[in-house]
Design a protein around this motif. Structure first.
Motif, PDB file in Angstrom:
ATOM      1  N   ARG A  48      39.453  33.265  35.424  1.00 40.34           N
ATOM      2  CA  ARG A  48      39.642  34.683  35.726  1.00 40.34           C
ATOM      3  C   ARG A  48      40.730  35.272  34.843  1.00 40.34           C
ATOM      4  O   ARG A  48      40.731  36.468  34.546  1.00 40.34           O
ATOM      5  CB  ARG A  48      39.990  34.873  37.205  1.00 40.34           C
ATOM      6  CG  ARG A  48      38.908  34.418  38.161  1.00 40.34           C
ATOM      7  CD  ARG A  48      39.089  35.029  39.523  1.00 40.34           C
ATOM      8  NE  ARG A  48      38.969  36.489  39.470  1.00 40.34           N
ATOM      9  CZ  ARG A  48      39.115  37.270  40.530  1.00 40.34           C
ATOM     10  NH1 ARG A  48      39.403  36.744  41.698  1.00 40.34           N
ATOM     11  NH2 ARG A  48      38.990  38.566  40.412  1.00 40.34           N
ATOM     12  N   THR A  51      39.420  35.391  30.799  1.00 41.53           N
ATOM     13  CA  THR A  51      38.480  36.425  30.339  1.00 41.53           C
ATOM     14  C   THR A  51      39.192  37.492  29.521  1.00 41.53           C
ATOM     15  O   THR A  51      38.576  38.131  28.671  1.00 41.53           O
ATOM     16  CB  THR A  51      37.790  37.097  31.538  1.00 41.53           C
ATOM     17  OG1 THR A  51      38.781  37.580  32.452  1.00 41.53           O
ATOM     18  CG2 THR A  51      36.866  36.119  32.249  1.00 41.53           C
ATOM     19  N   GLU A  98      27.136  40.659  37.716  1.00 38.47           N
ATOM     20  CA  GLU A  98      28.566  40.665  38.019  1.00 38.47           C
ATOM     21  C   GLU A  98      29.382  40.340  36.761  1.00 38.47           C
ATOM     22  O   GLU A  98      30.436  40.941  36.520  1.00 38.47           O
ATOM     23  CB  GLU A  98      28.871  39.666  39.124  1.00 38.47           C
ATOM     24  CG  GLU A  98      28.299  40.061  40.484  1.00 38.47           C
ATOM     25  CD  GLU A  98      28.598  39.028  41.556  1.00 38.47           C
ATOM     26  OE1 GLU A  98      29.287  38.046  41.237  1.00 38.47           O
ATOM     27  OE2 GLU A  98      28.152  39.219  42.705  1.00 38.47           O
ATOM     28  N   ARG A 101      29.483  43.439  34.566  1.00 36.66           N
ATOM     29  CA  ARG A 101      30.452  44.429  35.049  1.00 36.66           C
ATOM     30  C   ARG A 101      31.875  43.980  34.745  1.00 36.66           C
ATOM     31  O   ARG A 101      32.729  44.793  34.364  1.00 36.66           O
ATOM     32  CB  ARG A 101      30.270  44.640  36.559  1.00 36.66           C
ATOM     33  CG  ARG A 101      29.016  45.426  36.923  1.00 36.66           C
ATOM     34  CD  ARG A 101      29.053  45.868  38.363  1.00 36.66           C
ATOM     35  NE  ARG A 101      28.989  44.743  39.299  1.00 36.66           N
ATOM     36  CZ  ARG A 101      27.857  44.254  39.791  1.00 36.66           C
ATOM     37  NH1 ARG A 101      26.690  44.797  39.446  1.00 36.66           N
ATOM     38  NH2 ARG A 101      27.876  43.250  40.642  1.00 36.66           N
ATOM     39  N   ARG A 102      32.137  42.692  34.917  1.00 34.18           N
ATOM     40  CA  ARG A 102      33.463  42.161  34.625  1.00 34.18           C
ATOM     41  C   ARG A 102      33.784  42.307  33.136  1.00 34.18           C
ATOM     42  O   ARG A 102      34.900  42.682  32.769  1.00 34.18           O
ATOM     43  CB  ARG A 102      33.527  40.690  35.039  1.00 34.18           C
ATOM     44  CG  ARG A 102      34.832  39.984  34.724  1.00 34.18           C
ATOM     45  CD  ARG A 102      35.997  40.599  35.437  1.00 34.18           C
ATOM     46  NE  ARG A 102      37.214  39.828  35.215  1.00 34.18           N
ATOM     47  CZ  ARG A 102      38.420  40.313  35.337  1.00 34.18           C
ATOM     48  NH1 ARG A 102      38.590  41.583  35.696  1.00 34.18           N
ATOM     49  NH2 ARG A 102      39.480  39.547  35.121  1.00 34.18           N
ATOM     50  N   THR A 105      34.649  45.889  32.341  1.00 32.28           N
ATOM     51  CA  THR A 105      35.985  46.236  32.823  1.00 32.28           C
ATOM     52  C   THR A 105      37.066  45.672  31.906  1.00 32.28           C
ATOM     53  O   THR A 105      38.003  46.385  31.518  1.00 32.28           O
ATOM     54  CB  THR A 105      36.194  45.704  34.255  1.00 32.28           C
ATOM     55  OG1 THR A 105      35.193  46.269  35.115  1.00 32.28           O
ATOM     56  CG2 THR A 105      37.567  46.068  34.772  1.00 32.28           C
ATOM     57  N   VAL A 106      36.936  44.397  31.547  1.00 34.03           N
ATOM     58  CA  VAL A 106      37.927  43.759  30.687  1.00 34.03           C
ATOM     59  C   VAL A 106      37.936  44.412  29.313  1.00 34.03           C
ATOM     60  O   VAL A 106      39.002  44.641  28.713  1.00 34.03           O
ATOM     61  CB  VAL A 106      37.641  42.253  30.576  1.00 34.03           C
ATOM     62  CG1 VAL A 106      38.539  41.608  29.524  1.00 34.03           C
ATOM     63  CG2 VAL A 106      37.843  41.570  31.922  1.00 34.03           C
TER      64      VAL A 106
END
Length: 221
Positions: A48, A51, A98, A101-102, A105-106
């Motif tokens: 986590r 990323t 998911e 989307r992650r 965002t990153v």
């Protein structure tokens, strides 16, 4: 591999996994398995944080690793991640959404993570739909192709009898002439409309591809 510093596993744990715990008793094996499970859990949860790790640091991290070794390690990493997903009964498509989307965002928040823009995180239905659109096998294109076939058959069925009647009789009577002429016009219109649908679909595909290319160039820039 054994000469490396401790990472997800310690040097001893790597050796014992390679030897399948052949040199330890049952109590030591159970203890090591418990510690390995803890390290696996901690390592997976650490991703986590990784990323957002900069691309430059990823490049430097594997400068001294051969291409073949890294490729095999990535393949094994993918297999291990898929095994964990299957054991936890996570749906692959949902997990991909998911992850996408992650990544979005990153990419919007972190620096030096341009590699995220080149990831392909698409579900199987999305890939199938894009492939169908790219190959021009959408519902309307299939209908247009059928329309062209039917229209050409109608033209053939109208022109051939008209030609034969004109050759044998000399002059085609008014009623058959109107019927065959109307059929030929209708068939010609069907062919023309079907061709327009296919051309419009191809133009739309070209414009969409151009827009996608521009978006990728803009994201890269």
């Amino acid at each position: 591999m054994d000469e490396r510093s401790a990472s997800l596993l310690t040097k001893t744990q790597r050796q014992r996994l390679q030897n399948e715990f052949a040199d330890v008793d049952t109590a030591a094996k159970q203890r090591d398995q418990r510690l390995i499970r803890q390290r696996i859990q901690a390592g997976v949860l650490d991703f986590r944080l990784l990323t957002t790790y900069p691309d430059r640091q990823y490049d430097l991290a594997f400068d001294d690793v051969s291409e073949e070794e890294l490729r095999l390690a990535l393949a094994d990493t993918y297999v291990a991640a898929e095994r964990l997903r299957v054991l936890q009964q996570y749906d692959r498509d949902q997990l991909l959404r998911e992850a996408r989307r992650r990544a979005e965002t990153v990419s919007a928040q972190a620096d030096d993570v341009r590699s995220l823009d080149r990831l392909t995180l698409q579900t199987a239905p999305e890939i199938r739909q894009q492939t169908e659109e790219r190959l021009g096998v959408s519902r309307w294109v299939r209908r247009a192709r059928i329309g062209i076939i039917l229209g050409n058959c109608g033209l053939f069925a109208s022109i051939v009898p008209y030609t034969l009647l004109g050759g044998f009789v000399g002059r085609v009577p008014a009623v058959p002439s109107l019927m065959l002429g109307g059929s030929a016009i209708a068939a010609g219109l069907l062919v023309g409309l079907s061709m327009m649908m296919i051309i419009g679909h191809e133009l739309f595909a070209i414009l969409t591809a151009g827009k996608t290319l521009m978006n990728r160039i803009q994201a890269w820039w």
